[in-house]
Scaffold this motif. Structure first.
Motif, PDB file in Angstrom:
ATOM      1  N   ARG A 280       0.827  -1.209   0.000  1.00  0.00           N
ATOM      2  CA  ARG A 280       0.000   0.000   0.000  1.00  0.00           C
ATOM      3  C   ARG A 280       0.858   1.256   0.000  1.00  0.00           C
ATOM      4  O   ARG A 280       0.493   2.268  -0.619  1.00  0.00           O
ATOM      5  N   LEU A 281       1.998   1.213   0.679  1.00  0.00           N
ATOM      6  CA  LEU A 281       2.904   2.350   0.673  1.00  0.00           C
ATOM      7  C   LEU A 281       3.426   2.602  -0.741  1.00  0.00           C
ATOM      8  O   LEU A 281       3.427   3.743  -1.231  1.00  0.00           O
ATOM      9  N   VAL A 282       3.859   1.538  -1.393  1.00  0.00           N
ATOM     10  CA  VAL A 282       4.351   1.654  -2.768  1.00  0.00           C
ATOM     11  C   VAL A 282       3.254   2.187  -3.681  1.00  0.00           C
ATOM     12  O   VAL A 282       3.464   3.124  -4.472  1.00  0.00           O
ATOM     13  N   GLU A 283       2.094   1.593  -3.596  1.00  0.00           N
ATOM     14  CA  GLU A 283       0.992   2.000  -4.480  1.00  0.00           C
ATOM     15  C   GLU A 283       0.604   3.459  -4.237  1.00  0.00           C
ATOM     16  O   GLU A 283       0.288   4.198  -5.181  1.00  0.00           O
ATOM     17  N   GLY A 284       0.643   3.878  -2.972  1.00  0.00           N
ATOM     18  CA  GLY A 284       0.345   5.276  -2.667  1.00  0.00           C
ATOM     19  C   GLY A 284       1.378   6.221  -3.250  1.00  0.00           C
ATOM     20  O   GLY A 284       1.036   7.292  -3.767  1.00  0.00           O
ATOM     21  N   ILE A 285       2.649   5.842  -3.163  1.00  0.00           N
ATOM     22  CA  ILE A 285       3.705   6.671  -3.739  1.00  0.00           C
ATOM     23  C   ILE A 285       3.554   6.749  -5.251  1.00  0.00           C
ATOM     24  O   ILE A 285       3.693   7.825  -5.855  1.00  0.00           O
ATOM     25  N   VAL A 286       3.238   5.616  -5.892  1.00  0.00           N
ATOM     26  CA  VAL A 286       3.055   5.614  -7.348  1.00  0.00           C
ATOM     27  C   VAL A 286       1.891   6.513  -7.750  1.00  0.00           C
ATOM     28  O   VAL A 286       2.018   7.372  -8.637  1.00  0.00           O
ATOM     29  N   LYS A 287       0.759   6.334  -7.117  1.00  0.00           N
ATOM     30  CA  LYS A 287      -0.421   7.122  -7.476  1.00  0.00           C
ATOM     31  C   LYS A 287      -0.200   8.612  -7.199  1.00  0.00           C
ATOM     32  O   LYS A 287      -0.545   9.470  -8.021  1.00  0.00           O
ATOM     33  N   SER A 288       0.389   8.921  -6.058  1.00  0.00           N
ATOM     34  CA  SER A 288       0.639  10.325  -5.727  1.00  0.00           C
ATOM     35  C   SER A 288       1.639  10.947  -6.689  1.00  0.00           C
ATOM     36  O   SER A 288       1.514  12.120  -7.068  1.00  0.00           O
ATOM     37  N   THR A 289       2.648  10.175  -7.079  1.00  0.00           N
ATOM     38  CA  THR A 289       3.631  10.669  -8.050  1.00  0.00           C
ATOM     39  C   THR A 289       2.970  10.953  -9.388  1.00  0.00           C
ATOM     40  O   THR A 289       3.213  12.000 -10.009  1.00  0.00           O
ATOM     41  N   MET A 290       2.133  10.039  -9.846  1.00  0.00           N
ATOM     42  CA  MET A 290       1.462  10.243 -11.127  1.00  0.00           C
ATOM     43  C   MET A 290       0.559  11.473 -11.085  1.00  0.00           C
ATOM     44  O   MET A 290       0.577  12.311 -12.006  1.00  0.00           O
ATOM     45  N   GLU A 291      -0.202  11.594 -10.031  1.00  0.00           N
ATOM     46  CA  GLU A 291      -1.134  12.730  -9.913  1.00  0.00           C
ATOM     47  C   GLU A 291      -0.373  14.054  -9.836  1.00  0.00           C
ATOM     48  O   GLU A 291      -0.727  15.027 -10.527  1.00  0.00           O
ATOM     49  N   SER A 292       0.659  14.105  -9.025  1.00  0.00           N
ATOM     50  CA  SER A 292       1.386  15.364  -8.853  1.00  0.00           C
ATOM     51  C   SER A 292       2.192  15.717 -10.093  1.00  0.00           C
ATOM     52  O   SER A 292       2.358  16.902 -10.416  1.00  0.00           O
TER      53      SER A 292
END
Length: 387
Positions: free
Chosen positions: A216-228
């Motif tokens: 979940r940490l990895v997935e959150g970093i990926v999604k947040s990176t893509m969005e930002s």
């Protein structure tokens, strides 16, 4: 989840107007500073003047060493070591992105040995001491501001190798997201790819099947990176977008996402290092070429994990594990292309006829990293999926 020890001694100072603190922080470690930076952009975006003002206010004597390349090279590193020794430097302040920080770390180690600094990179010597290092980050991608690793290219032998030691953790890293406002769109895109690459290496290659927190940490970093990233490409001076990208990149490679996942490796980095060593392309650009090809090659080994990635990142849901896994790979590749990062060797004018040469080079690093499954033939298969 497996047993682990997590220790990260780097102090992070995050936010607007924090560069002014670098002088006071540096003064704890000495008064003769080597200021390491890149090609000079810090002199046009206002960062240089802020750093100099803070260092001088703290009463520090500054020797400048600029000219670090985006893929730092051994010959320039050796110049820095000689300069630091001649000037009797006591500490380093690195101002720039991961390349600047990486070369600065190697200088920090190189000044504390009578041998050749490259010996550390080829395991002929072990780092026993290093000068204190502090950082002011101006490009978020590598996570070097909060980890003990540095990567440098021996340009004569086309070897892009790394060193790592607890002695190379920066003492303090200052992260002011406003320094990213002037980063051009292509390097914003490459930074995003690099951040994503750091977390998915362990995500897909870790050997523990039960890592829900880390996943979940990895997935959150990926999604947040893509969005930002998409926010920053539309509005380069969006503070919240830049702040999210900056902190995501730091978290991606500070040791936390892989704590407890067991053994893992970096196959995408292993292959990409040859691309940037031979062709001097930006690291993030090389990764966006390699990652989709490697994923296509590897999906059969753990389709469930690839499908999970597709479900949670892209919302794939066809009720077919294999189809979802493949669709997730295609979606990530499409996103790389959307943000302007290359997705094939041909995109950067590397001919298919060079694949054997690239694989030969990559095999050296595979052997160094003891990635025994990645023979030259296997690497060739991955690269053919990157065309």
């Amino acid at each position: 989840m497996q047993n682990f020890t997590f220790h990260n001694p780097t102090e992070i100072i995050f936010g607007k107007h924090t560069i002014r603190e670098i002088g006071a922080k540096a003064s704890y470690f000495g008064d003769r500073v080597l200021l390491v930076y890149g090609q000079g952009s810090i002199k046009t975006n206002g960062v240089y003047s802020q750093v100099i003002e803070s260092l001088e206010k703290a009463g520090l004597y500054v020797t400048e060493f600029g000219g670090v390349k985006p893929n730092p090279i051994l010959s320039h590193l050796e110049e820095g070591v000689l300069l630091a020794k001649r000037k009797k430097i006591g500490l380093i302040v690195a101002v720039g992105g991961g390349s600047v920080l990486d070369e600065a770390k190697a200088i920090a180690a190189g000044t504390r040995t009578d041998g050749e600094v490259w010996d550390f990179f080829v395991n002929k010597a072990t780092i026993q001491d290093a000068m204190p290092l502090l950082a002011v980050l101006t490009l978020s991608a590598t996570g070097s501001e909060m980890n003990p690793t540095a990567v440098v290219t021996n340009e004569v032998h086309q070897k892009k190798f790394e060193i790592s030691s607890p002695l190379l953790f920066p003492k303090t890293s200052i992260l002011d997201p406003t320094t990213l406002y002037s980063v051009p769109n292509n390097y914003t895109a490459y930074s995003a790819v690099d951040t994503i690459s750091h977390v998915i290496e362990g995500y897909f290659t870790g050997d523990d099947p039960s890592t829900p927190i880390q996943d979940r940490l990895v997935e959150g970093i990926v999604k947040s990176t893509m969005e930002s990233t998409e926010i920053c490409l539309r509005d380069p001076e969006n503070y919240q977008g830049r702040a999210t990208m900056m902190w995501a990149a730091t978290l991606a490679l500070n040791g936390l996402p892989v704590a407890g996942i067991g053994e893992f490796n970096f196959p995408n980095h292993m292959i990409e290092h040859s691309l940037s060593a031979i062709y001097d392309i930006p690291h993030g650009a090389g990764l966006s070429i390699v990652i989709p090809g490697w994923m296509k090659f590897s999906v059969g080994d753990s389709p469930e994990k690839f499908a999970q990635f597709a479900h949670r990142i892209f919302g794939m849901a066809t009720n077919s594990t294999e189809k979802d896994a493949e669709a997730g790979i295609d979606a990530l590749k499409a996103w790389f292309e959307k943000i302007g990062s290359p997705v094939s060797l041909s995109d950067v004018n590397i001919p298919e006829s060079d694949i054997e040469k690239i694989a030969e080079n990559a095999t050296m690093l595979a052997n160094k990293w003891e990635m025994n499954d990645y023979t030259k033939d296997v690497i060739i298969q991955v690269l053919r999926l990157c065309c």
